[in-house]
Design a protein around this motif. Structure first.
Motif, mmCIF file in Angstrom:
data_model
loop_
_atom_site.group_PDB
_atom_site.id
_atom_site.type_symbol
_atom_site.label_atom_id
_atom_site.label_comp_id
_atom_site.label_asym_id
_atom_site.label_seq_id
_atom_site.Cartn_x
_atom_site.Cartn_y
_atom_site.Cartn_z
ATOM 1 N N HIS A 5 0.792 -1.243 0.000
ATOM 2 C CA HIS A 5 0.000 0.000 0.000
ATOM 3 C C HIS A 5 0.822 1.289 0.000
ATOM 4 O O HIS A 5 0.258 2.358 -0.238
ATOM 5 C CB HIS A 5 -1.041 -0.002 1.128
ATOM 6 C CG HIS A 5 -0.498 0.163 2.513
ATOM 7 N ND1 HIS A 5 -1.204 0.809 3.517
ATOM 8 C CD2 HIS A 5 0.670 -0.251 3.079
ATOM 9 C CE1 HIS A 5 -0.500 0.791 4.630
ATOM 10 N NE2 HIS A 5 0.637 0.152 4.401
ATOM 11 N N ASP B 223 -4.555 -0.788 7.770
ATOM 12 C CA ASP B 223 -3.161 -0.798 8.230
ATOM 13 C C ASP B 223 -2.916 0.510 8.995
ATOM 14 O O ASP B 223 -3.468 1.555 8.633
ATOM 15 C CB ASP B 223 -2.217 -0.896 7.024
ATOM 16 C CG ASP B 223 -0.761 -1.043 7.438
ATOM 17 O OD1 ASP B 223 -0.238 -2.168 7.384
ATOM 18 O OD2 ASP B 223 -0.144 -0.019 7.807
ATOM 19 N N VAL B 224 -2.092 0.470 10.022
ATOM 20 C CA VAL B 224 -1.917 1.653 10.885
ATOM 21 C C VAL B 224 -1.178 2.786 10.169
ATOM 22 O O VAL B 224 -1.197 3.937 10.625
ATOM 23 C CB VAL B 224 -1.201 1.264 12.199
ATOM 24 C CG1 VAL B 224 0.323 1.174 12.019
ATOM 25 C CG2 VAL B 224 -1.559 2.232 13.329
ATOM 26 N N HIS B 225 -0.531 2.450 9.049
ATOM 27 C CA HIS B 225 0.167 3.482 8.271
ATOM 28 C C HIS B 225 -0.709 3.967 7.125
ATOM 29 O O HIS B 225 -1.605 3.253 6.674
ATOM 30 C CB HIS B 225 1.491 2.903 7.733
ATOM 31 C CG HIS B 225 2.385 2.385 8.821
ATOM 32 N ND1 HIS B 225 2.525 1.033 9.103
ATOM 33 C CD2 HIS B 225 3.163 3.044 9.704
ATOM 34 C CE1 HIS B 225 3.368 0.886 10.125
ATOM 35 N NE2 HIS B 225 3.765 2.079 10.504
ATOM 36 N N ASP C 262 -1.081 -3.821 12.197
ATOM 37 C CA ASP C 262 -0.147 -3.051 13.023
ATOM 38 C C ASP C 262 -0.817 -1.976 13.871
ATOM 39 O O ASP C 262 -0.119 -1.235 14.569
ATOM 40 C CB ASP C 262 0.999 -2.476 12.171
ATOM 41 C CG ASP C 262 0.553 -1.982 10.818
ATOM 42 O OD1 ASP C 262 -0.661 -1.820 10.613
ATOM 43 O OD2 ASP C 262 1.419 -1.753 9.953
ATOM 44 N N GLY D 138 0.809 -4.798 6.727
ATOM 45 C CA GLY D 138 1.769 -4.880 7.826
ATOM 46 C C GLY D 138 1.241 -5.602 9.064
ATOM 47 O O GLY D 138 0.198 -6.252 9.043
ATOM 48 N N TYR E 66 3.436 -6.415 13.130
ATOM 49 C CA TYR E 66 4.830 -6.739 13.445
ATOM 50 C C TYR E 66 5.093 -7.458 14.754
ATOM 51 O O TYR E 66 6.249 -7.674 15.087
ATOM 52 C CB TYR E 66 5.652 -5.448 13.337
ATOM 53 C CG TYR E 66 5.511 -4.862 11.947
ATOM 54 C CD1 TYR E 66 6.158 -5.460 10.872
ATOM 55 C CD2 TYR E 66 4.654 -3.801 11.690
ATOM 56 C CE1 TYR E 66 5.979 -4.990 9.583
ATOM 57 C CE2 TYR E 66 4.467 -3.314 10.404
ATOM 58 C CZ TYR E 66 5.132 -3.921 9.359
ATOM 59 O OH TYR E 66 4.931 -3.463 8.087
HETATM 60 ZN ZN ZN Z 1 1.668 -0.636 8.253
#
Ligand code: ZN
Ligand code: 6DK
Length: 370
Positions: free
Chosen positions: A142, A180-182, A268, A310, A312
């Motif tokens: 992404h 996703d957290v980003h 994440d 992601g 982790y």
């Molecule tokens: Zn991420």
């Protein structure tokens, strides 16, 4: 109900090396060797839990294939593809573009398999071979932009699948939810001027890329209003995320009326992730999946395909992944998440006033979706 599930052992062989997380190991600087954050472990362990839990028996296994040049060029520039191909021939491999995204010799083949895997999962859904699908692929996609890889990503797996399915199967309106957290900067950039692709990114405010994902980024030209960003404050738990679904994701999809829903599924934002400061547990991922299944049932015969990104913490990510896959498959007796009582009981996970204040700024932007 049939749920497609796609994984291949080669995804675990995508070699990001032993940079100590993000920086090259260097004893002079005190940086000890360690696997890169984006290593095989979380994804391989999701797959192993899917198998060991027996959920695999309730899934329809899908096989990935390598995306062709033509498919990759639906999103990327000739220069990006040529550079990845050339670096892939180097004896020690190369990097997807930003120095954070290493790959080993022959790495392009695994990148092709990830993009082609998401194409296959999406195609299986659209052709009705399965109702919905989860593509457990690697490297992620992404952050990859048309002209470069970035943020551990080589090719824009989900965006390539969206363009491919539009071309081969005439699917017009596609909604992309990125949890996703980003920030999903690559997907956003690809569809920046496209009013047929609604991109909604829920991410932690200013983590990565540090200079994108603001609510003021809304698309341009015909695509104005069809990029939505929800930059959640650090510390957001299930209360904030589910409020974002109630107030932004659900109403935006209702206004947009997609023919297909795609999800950039990173884990994440979980409460234990080393790269973020959010508070989700597996039950929130399960609930978000159920909400999207309802929305997909309402608008597009349940057509929903997810692309792995992601996440982790190798201990906890598998329970989050399993919850999503169980929800997709309608598993009636899900495995209990042994960590839910620990991470889900922390204070502050309910909706907070400053999270409501952020959502209050996003909600009016939905008026421009038609
Ligand atoms: Zn991420
Ligand atoms: N920050 C991902 O999980 C990748 O979204 C996340 C990448 C985070 C990198 C964090 C980082 C910097 C570096 C340099 C300058 C500023 C900030 F794509 C996914 F894998 F899904 O390096």
């Amino acid at each position: 109900m049939a749920t497609g599930y796609l994984y291949h052992e080669l995804f675990g062989w995508h070699d990001t090396g032993t940079n100590a997380g993000l920086l090259p190991a260097d004893h002079r600087a005190g940086i000890q060797p360690l696997q890169h954050f984006e290593n095989a472990e979380t994804k391989r362990r999701i797959h192993e839990l899917v198998v060991v839990s027996g959920v695999i028996d309730q899934l329809t296994r899908l096989e990935p294939r390598k995306a062709t040049d033509e498919e990759i060029l639906l999103v990327h520039t000739e220069e990006h593809l040529a550079r990845i191909a050339a670096e892939s021939e180097q004896p020690k491999g190369g990097d997807s573009g930003d120095g954070l995204s290493p790959f080993g010799p022959g790495g392009i083949e695994i990148g092709r398999l990830a993009a082609g895997g998401m194409i296959e999962a999406t195609t299986a859904v659209v052709e009705g071979r399965v109702d919905n699908a989860y593509a457990l692929i690697r490297p992620p996609g992404h952050h990859a932009e048309p002209a470069t890889g970035r943020g551990f990503c080589m090719f824009a797996n989900l965006a390539i699948a969206a363009r491919a399915i539009r071309r081969t199967h005439g699917v017009e309106r596609i909604a992309v939810i990125d949890w996703d957290v980003h920030h999903g900067n690559g997907t956003q950039k690809t569809f920046w001027e496209d009013r047929d692709t609604l991109t909604i990114s829920l991410h932690q405010d200013r983590v990565f890329p540090p200079d994108s994902g603001f609510i003021t980024e809304r698309g341009e030209g015909a695509g104005f209003g069809y990029a939505l960003n929800v930059p959640l404050p650090p510390g957001t738990g299930s209360g904030g995320y589910l409020s974002a679904f109630d107030r932004v994701v659900g109403p935006a999809i209702d206004r947009f009326r997609p023919d297909l829903i795609l999800v950039a599924s990173g884990f994440d934002a979980n409460a234990t992730d080393p790269l973020s400061r959010q508070g989700l547990t597996s039950s929130t991922y399960r609930t978000m999946t159920e909400r999207l299944l309802d929305l997909a049932a309402t608008h597009c015969d349940g057509r929903l395909a997810m692309s792995h990104e992601g996440g982790y913490n190798p201990v906890y990510v598998p329970f989050c992944g399993l919850a999503v896959i169980e929800a997709l498959a309608g598993v009636t007796e899900p495995l209990a998440d042994p960590y839910e009582p620990i991470f889900g009981a922390m204070a502050g996970l309910e909706l907070q006033p400053h999270q409501t204040a952020l959502l209050d700024q996003v909600v009016p932007l939905l008026d421009d979706i038609h």
